[in-house]
Write a protein that holds these residues in place. Structure first.
Motif, PDB file in Angstrom:
ATOM      1  N   ASP A  20      44.637  57.879  22.757  1.00 51.49           N
ATOM      2  CA  ASP A  20      45.592  57.060  23.518  1.00 51.49           C
ATOM      3  C   ASP A  20      46.338  56.094  22.603  1.00 51.49           C
ATOM      4  N   GLU A  21      45.597  55.471  21.708  1.00 42.11           N
ATOM      5  CA  GLU A  21      46.220  54.495  20.812  1.00 42.11           C
ATOM      6  C   GLU A  21      47.195  55.166  19.849  1.00 42.11           C
ATOM      7  N   SER A  22      46.873  56.381  19.413  1.00 40.77           N
ATOM      8  CA  SER A  22      47.798  57.057  18.495  1.00 40.77           C
ATOM      9  C   SER A  22      49.082  57.443  19.229  1.00 40.77           C
ATOM     10  N   LEU A  23      48.936  57.828  20.517  1.00 40.26           N
ATOM     11  CA  LEU A  23      50.139  58.104  21.317  1.00 40.26           C
ATOM     12  C   LEU A  23      50.976  56.833  21.452  1.00 40.26           C
ATOM     13  N   ARG A  24      50.286  55.719  21.701  1.00 39.76           N
ATOM     14  CA  ARG A  24      50.983  54.454  21.877  1.00 39.76           C
ATOM     15  C   ARG A  24      51.728  54.073  20.596  1.00 39.76           C
ATOM     16  N   MET A  25      51.066  54.260  19.449  1.00 41.73           N
ATOM     17  CA  MET A  25      51.727  53.939  18.178  1.00 41.73           C
ATOM     18  C   MET A  25      52.926  54.841  17.940  1.00 41.73           C
ATOM     19  N   GLY A  26      52.762  56.116  18.300  1.00 43.26           N
ATOM     20  CA  GLY A  26      53.878  57.052  18.167  1.00 43.26           C
ATOM     21  C   GLY A  26      55.061  56.599  18.993  1.00 43.26           C
ATOM     22  N   ARG A  27      54.785  56.175  20.232  1.00 41.03           N
ATOM     23  CA  ARG A  27      55.860  55.707  21.111  1.00 41.03           C
ATOM     24  C   ARG A  27      56.537  54.485  20.523  1.00 41.03           C
ATOM     25  N   LEU A  28      55.704  53.577  20.027  1.00 41.86           N
ATOM     26  CA  LEU A  28      56.233  52.333  19.458  1.00 41.86           C
ATOM     27  C   LEU A  28      57.157  52.616  18.277  1.00 41.86           C
ATOM     28  N   VAL A  29      56.715  53.495  17.376  1.00 42.88           N
ATOM     29  CA  VAL A  29      57.530  53.844  16.213  1.00 42.88           C
ATOM     30  C   VAL A  29      58.858  54.449  16.671  1.00 42.88           C
ATOM     31  N   ASN A  30      58.784  55.360  17.649  1.00 48.00           N
ATOM     32  CA  ASN A  30      60.015  55.986  18.144  1.00 48.00           C
ATOM     33  C   ASN A  30      60.959  54.970  18.768  1.00 48.00           C
ATOM     34  N   GLU A  31      60.387  54.031  19.540  1.00 51.78           N
ATOM     35  CA  GLU A  31      61.225  53.014  20.174  1.00 51.78           C
ATOM     36  C   GLU A  31      61.891  52.135  19.122  1.00 51.78           C
ATOM     37  N   LEU A  32      61.108  51.736  18.104  1.00 49.31           N
ATOM     38  CA  LEU A  32      61.671  50.877  17.060  1.00 49.31           C
ATOM     39  C   LEU A  32      62.778  51.607  16.304  1.00 49.31           C
ATOM     40  N   LEU A  33      62.557  52.896  16.042  1.00 49.30           N
ATOM     41  CA  LEU A  33      63.588  53.691  15.359  1.00 49.30           C
ATOM     42  C   LEU A  33      64.838  53.802  16.212  1.00 49.30           C
ATOM     43  N   ASP A  34      64.626  54.049  17.516  1.00 47.71           N
ATOM     44  CA  ASP A  34      65.743  54.150  18.454  1.00 47.71           C
ATOM     45  C   ASP A  34      66.592  52.892  18.411  1.00 47.71           C
ATOM     46  N   ILE A  35      65.919  51.741  18.550  1.00 50.16           N
ATOM     47  CA  ILE A  35      66.606  50.448  18.551  1.00 50.16           C
ATOM     48  C   ILE A  35      67.351  50.239  17.236  1.00 50.16           C
ATOM     49  N   ALA A  36      66.658  50.492  16.134  1.00 48.33           N
ATOM     50  CA  ALA A  36      67.263  50.256  14.826  1.00 48.33           C
ATOM     51  C   ALA A  36      68.523  51.103  14.658  1.00 48.33           C
ATOM     52  N   ARG A  37      68.429  52.386  15.061  1.00 44.07           N
ATOM     53  CA  ARG A  37      69.589  53.278  14.948  1.00 44.07           C
ATOM     54  C   ARG A  37      70.728  52.799  15.817  1.00 44.07           C
TER      55      ARG A  37
END
Ligand SMILES: Nc1ncnc2c1ncn2[C@@H]1O[C@H](COP(=O)(O)OP(=O)(O)OP(=O)(O)O)[C@@H](O)[C@H]1O
Ligand SMILES: [Mg+2]
Length: 198
Positions: A20-37
């Protein structure tokens, strides 16, 4: 690795937490990348002619199970005739997914969530209406900001990171549309997105 888990059951539980935590981290990384882009102007919208009633209905179906578990009612209100828009279907799905997941997570048992689509001549209005906890009036101007969370203490687990609505706002802006929020504490919240026809 420390051998804390002595039984198979404990091992399963701990493995589940790691998963669960690895999924959460994956989501977080994707969201941060989305925002940054998006904020660096690299938002790439793959706009196409799409039919939005069917698209929204499809997104709603994803929430049937979650709503059932949370004991909230999901209702879809839309006109029969299809509505065409020139928009990025994946991004639009991302917007509705965030709005609906917020609504489900902030609505208590017995509550109701309505996703309503209205064809208003030159535009299409999407409303996600819930009978949930609402957002304090003083916080309303900040909900679309990065990392805004009404409940500052709830920072772990399913609670999310407070990036969803910032991404939503970026996507809506990228489409030349607008999104507003109305909310009353203890009564519920309505997010209204307007997307304009070409
Ligand atoms: N329908 C709603 N009812 C009550 N509060 C809401 C609702 N939608 C959003 N909020 C409040 O706004 C905050 C920000 O929402 P946002 O979607 O940006 O982040 P999140 O859901 O916490 O995390 P993320 O979407 O990044 O996983 C939420 O944490 C919550 O406090
Ligand atoms: Mg969210």
């Amino acid at each position: 690795m420390d051998g804390v888990a002595e039984t198979d059951k404990e091992k399963d539980e701990i493995t589940q937490i790691i998963y669960d935590e690895s999924l959460r981290m994956g989501r977080l990384v994707n969201e941060l990348l989305d925002i940054a882009r998006m904020e660096s102007g690299h938002i790439t919208l793959e706009k196409q002619d799409i039919e939005v009633v069917e698209l929204a209905r499809k997104v709603m179906v994803k929430f049937n199970k979650m709503a059932e578990e949370a004991k909230v009612t999901l209702r879809f209100v839309s006109p029969d005739p299809p509505i065409q828009l020139h928009a990025d279907p994946d991004r639009l799905e991302q917007v509705l997914t965030n709005l609906l997941s917020n609504a489900v997570r902030h609505t208590a048992e017995g509550g109701e969530i309505v996703c309503k689509i209205t064809d208003v001549d030159s535009a299409v209005r999407f409303e996600v209406i819930d009978t949930g906890s609402g957002i304090p009036e003083s916080d309303l101007p900040f909900v679309f900001e990065r990392f805004y969370k009404a409940d500052k203490a709830r920072t772990r687990g399913n609670a999310g990171t407070g990036l969803g609505l910032a991404i939503v706002k970026n996507i809506v802006d990228g489409h030349g549309g607008d999104i507003v929020v109305q909310s009353k504490e203890g009564k519920g919240t309505t997010f209204t997105m307007t997307l304009y026809k070409p």
